[in-house]
Design a protein around this motif. Structure first.
Motif, PDB file in Angstrom:
ATOM      1  N   MET A 255       6.744  14.959   0.691  1.00 42.79           N
ATOM      2  CA  MET A 255       6.429  15.018   2.119  1.00 42.79           C
ATOM      3  C   MET A 255       5.961  16.424   2.457  1.00 42.79           C
ATOM      4  O   MET A 255       6.253  17.362   1.730  1.00 42.79           O
ATOM      5  N   ALA A 256       5.287  16.553   3.569  1.00 42.91           N
ATOM      6  CA  ALA A 256       4.845  17.868   4.031  1.00 42.91           C
ATOM      7  C   ALA A 256       5.100  17.985   5.521  1.00 42.91           C
ATOM      8  O   ALA A 256       5.170  16.988   6.233  1.00 42.91           O
ATOM      9  N   ASP A 257       5.209  19.190   5.956  1.00 44.84           N
ATOM     10  CA  ASP A 257       5.411  19.479   7.365  1.00 44.84           C
ATOM     11  C   ASP A 257       4.819  20.846   7.644  1.00 44.84           C
ATOM     12  O   ASP A 257       4.547  21.609   6.707  1.00 44.84           O
ATOM     13  N   ARG A 258       4.629  21.152   8.877  1.00 46.93           N
ATOM     14  CA  ARG A 258       4.158  22.482   9.269  1.00 46.93           C
ATOM     15  C   ARG A 258       5.172  23.073  10.231  1.00 46.93           C
ATOM     16  O   ARG A 258       5.798  22.348  11.014  1.00 46.93           O
TER      17      ARG A 258
ATOM     18  N   MET B 208       0.838  -1.172   0.000  1.00 43.73           N
ATOM     19  CA  MET B 208       0.000   0.000   0.000  1.00 43.73           C
ATOM     20  C   MET B 208       0.890   1.244   0.000  1.00 43.73           C
ATOM     21  O   MET B 208       1.899   1.294   0.691  1.00 43.73           O
ATOM     22  N   SER B 209       0.514   2.232  -0.782  1.00 41.80           N
ATOM     23  CA  SER B 209       1.252   3.491  -0.859  1.00 41.80           C
ATOM     24  C   SER B 209       0.391   4.615  -0.317  1.00 41.80           C
ATOM     25  O   SER B 209      -0.832   4.574  -0.401  1.00 41.80           O
ATOM     26  N   GLU B 210       1.036   5.610   0.240  1.00 38.35           N
ATOM     27  CA  GLU B 210       0.348   6.809   0.708  1.00 38.35           C
ATOM     28  C   GLU B 210       0.798   7.986  -0.121  1.00 38.35           C
ATOM     29  O   GLU B 210       1.997   8.232  -0.255  1.00 38.35           O
ATOM     30  N   TYR B 211      -0.162   8.706  -0.684  1.00 39.50           N
ATOM     31  CA  TYR B 211       0.132   9.879  -1.493  1.00 39.50           C
ATOM     32  C   TYR B 211      -0.257  11.135  -0.740  1.00 39.50           C
ATOM     33  O   TYR B 211      -1.336  11.202  -0.136  1.00 39.50           O
ATOM     34  N   LEU B 212       0.605  12.116  -0.767  1.00 39.73           N
ATOM     35  CA  LEU B 212       0.320  13.410  -0.169  1.00 39.73           C
ATOM     36  C   LEU B 212      -0.701  14.133  -1.031  1.00 39.73           C
ATOM     37  O   LEU B 212      -0.554  14.207  -2.250  1.00 39.73           O
ATOM     38  N   VAL B 213      -1.748  14.638  -0.400  1.00 36.12           N
ATOM     39  CA  VAL B 213      -2.763  15.422  -1.092  1.00 36.12           C
ATOM     40  C   VAL B 213      -2.730  16.837  -0.519  1.00 36.12           C
ATOM     41  O   VAL B 213      -2.735  17.024   0.696  1.00 36.12           O
ATOM     42  N   ILE B 214      -2.687  17.822  -1.412  1.00 31.61           N
ATOM     43  CA  ILE B 214      -2.714  19.220  -1.010  1.00 31.61           C
ATOM     44  C   ILE B 214      -4.129  19.752  -1.230  1.00 31.61           C
ATOM     45  O   ILE B 214      -4.665  19.644  -2.339  1.00 31.61           O
ATOM     46  N   TYR B 215      -4.719  20.304  -0.174  1.00 32.29           N
ATOM     47  CA  TYR B 215      -6.058  20.893  -0.253  1.00 32.29           C
ATOM     48  C   TYR B 215      -5.928  22.402  -0.154  1.00 32.29           C
ATOM     49  O   TYR B 215      -5.182  22.909   0.690  1.00 32.29           O
ATOM     50  N   GLU B 216      -6.665  23.091  -1.004  1.00 34.03           N
ATOM     51  CA  GLU B 216      -6.640  24.554  -0.990  1.00 34.03           C
ATOM     52  C   GLU B 216      -8.072  25.073  -0.982  1.00 34.03           C
ATOM     53  O   GLU B 216      -8.923  24.596  -1.735  1.00 34.03           O
ATOM     54  N   LYS B 217      -8.334  26.053  -0.139  1.00 34.05           N
ATOM     55  CA  LYS B 217      -9.643  26.702  -0.084  1.00 34.05           C
ATOM     56  C   LYS B 217      -9.799  27.577  -1.318  1.00 34.05           C
ATOM     57  O   LYS B 217      -8.870  28.255  -1.727  1.00 34.05           O
ATOM     58  N   THR B 218     -10.974  27.526  -1.942  1.00 35.28           N
ATOM     59  CA  THR B 218     -11.270  28.360  -3.106  1.00 35.28           C
ATOM     60  C   THR B 218     -12.510  29.199  -2.804  1.00 35.28           C
ATOM     61  O   THR B 218     -13.145  29.031  -1.758  1.00 35.28           O
ATOM     62  N   ALA B 219     -12.875  30.039  -3.731  1.00 40.25           N
ATOM     63  CA  ALA B 219     -14.065  30.877  -3.552  1.00 40.25           C
ATOM     64  C   ALA B 219     -15.349  30.054  -3.521  1.00 40.25           C
ATOM     65  O   ALA B 219     -16.352  30.488  -2.957  1.00 40.25           O
ATOM     66  N   THR B 220     -15.325  28.866  -4.115  1.00 40.15           N
ATOM     67  CA  THR B 220     -16.538  28.046  -4.198  1.00 40.15           C
ATOM     68  C   THR B 220     -16.440  26.730  -3.426  1.00 40.15           C
ATOM     69  O   THR B 220     -17.339  25.905  -3.516  1.00 40.15           O
ATOM     70  N   GLY B 221     -15.377  26.508  -2.707  1.00 40.95           N
ATOM     71  CA  GLY B 221     -15.210  25.255  -1.963  1.00 40.95           C
ATOM     72  C   GLY B 221     -13.748  24.938  -1.765  1.00 40.95           C
ATOM     73  O   GLY B 221     -13.005  25.734  -1.203  1.00 40.95           O
ATOM     74  N   TYR B 222     -13.327  23.777  -2.293  1.00 38.56           N
ATOM     75  CA  TYR B 222     -11.944  23.332  -2.149  1.00 38.56           C
ATOM     76  C   TYR B 222     -11.460  22.705  -3.452  1.00 38.56           C
ATOM     77  O   TYR B 222     -12.242  22.166  -4.225  1.00 38.56           O
TER      78      TYR B 222
ATOM     79  N   VAL C  62      -2.400  15.965  -6.144  1.00 37.59           N
ATOM     80  CA  VAL C  62      -1.378  15.063  -5.627  1.00 37.59           C
ATOM     81  C   VAL C  62      -0.074  15.382  -6.349  1.00 37.59           C
ATOM     82  O   VAL C  62       0.047  15.119  -7.549  1.00 37.59           O
ATOM     83  N   PRO C  63       0.917  15.957  -5.651  1.00 40.69           N
ATOM     84  CA  PRO C  63       2.173  16.320  -6.313  1.00 40.69           C
ATOM     85  C   PRO C  63       2.879  15.158  -7.013  1.00 40.69           C
ATOM     86  O   PRO C  63       3.513  15.351  -8.045  1.00 40.69           O
ATOM     87  N   ASP C  64       2.749  13.946  -6.467  1.00 34.89           N
ATOM     88  CA  ASP C  64       3.423  12.786  -7.057  1.00 34.89           C
ATOM     89  C   ASP C  64       2.667  12.164  -8.222  1.00 34.89           C
ATOM     90  O   ASP C  64       3.148  11.215  -8.835  1.00 34.89           O
ATOM     91  N   LEU C  65       1.461  12.678  -8.513  1.00 38.51           N
ATOM     92  CA  LEU C  65       0.677  12.192  -9.642  1.00 38.51           C
ATOM     93  C   LEU C  65       0.232  13.392 -10.485  1.00 38.51           C
ATOM     94  O   LEU C  65      -0.912  13.851 -10.374  1.00 38.51           O
ATOM     95  N   PRO C  66       1.126  13.930 -11.296  1.00 39.15           N
ATOM     96  CA  PRO C  66       0.782  15.106 -12.090  1.00 39.15           C
ATOM     97  C   PRO C  66      -0.522  14.909 -12.874  1.00 39.15           C
ATOM     98  O   PRO C  66      -0.739  13.868 -13.488  1.00 39.15           O
ATOM     99  N   GLY C  67      -1.391  15.902 -12.780  1.00 35.52           N
ATOM    100  CA  GLY C  67      -2.669  15.852 -13.471  1.00 35.52           C
ATOM    101  C   GLY C  67      -3.787  15.254 -12.634  1.00 35.52           C
ATOM    102  O   GLY C  67      -4.939  15.270 -13.045  1.00 35.52           O
ATOM    103  N   CYS C  68      -3.470  14.734 -11.468  1.00 39.03           N
ATOM    104  CA  CYS C  68      -4.490  14.151 -10.601  1.00 39.03           C
ATOM    105  C   CYS C  68      -5.019  15.252  -9.682  1.00 39.03           C
ATOM    106  O   CYS C  68      -4.352  15.641  -8.712  1.00 39.03           O
ATOM    107  N   ILE C  69      -6.206  15.750 -10.010  1.00 42.96           N
ATOM    108  CA  ILE C  69      -6.803  16.860  -9.281  1.00 42.96           C
ATOM    109  C   ILE C  69      -8.281  16.573  -9.029  1.00 42.96           C
ATOM    110  O   ILE C  69      -8.877  15.713  -9.673  1.00 42.96           O
ATOM    111  N   SER C  70      -8.856  17.309  -8.095  1.00 44.26           N
ATOM    112  CA  SER C  70     -10.285  17.204  -7.847  1.00 44.26           C
ATOM    113  C   SER C  70     -10.744  18.460  -7.123  1.00 44.26           C
ATOM    114  O   SER C  70      -9.927  19.246  -6.626  1.00 44.26           O
TER     115      SER C  70
END
Length: 71
Positions: free
Chosen positions: A63-66, A1-15, A19-27
């Motif tokens: 990877m991500a960190d805060r 099993m693999s874990e992919y980092l997902v970046i979520y961004e707030k937009t004017a209409t939702g989110y 996935v940085p490791d899967l170019p073109g994979c967006i939602s």
């Protein structure tokens, strides 16, 4: 099993999400929970198409960190 980092961004209409490791994979979605659910389906579909076309599926490397900055 693999874990992919997902970046979520707030937009004017939702989110939006990608996935940085899967170019073109967006939602997108009107809520964060909807976007998470949509992103799960998007990643599964993206990987399925990659397998179908014989594209190599590399292991995730992003990877991500805060960090906290005093106000």
């Amino acid at each position: 099993m693999s874990e992919y980092l997902v970046i979520y961004e707030k937009t004017a209409t939702g989110y939006s999400a990608y996935v940085p490791d899967l170019p073109g994979c967006i939602s997108t979605g009107p809520t964060l929970e909807d976007t998470r659910r949509n992103m799960q389906e998007a990643v599964e579909g993206h990987l399925s198409v990659m397998r179908e076309f014989g594209d190599p599926i590399l292991q995730p490397t992003t990877m991500a960190d805060r960090i906290q900055i005093p106000a």
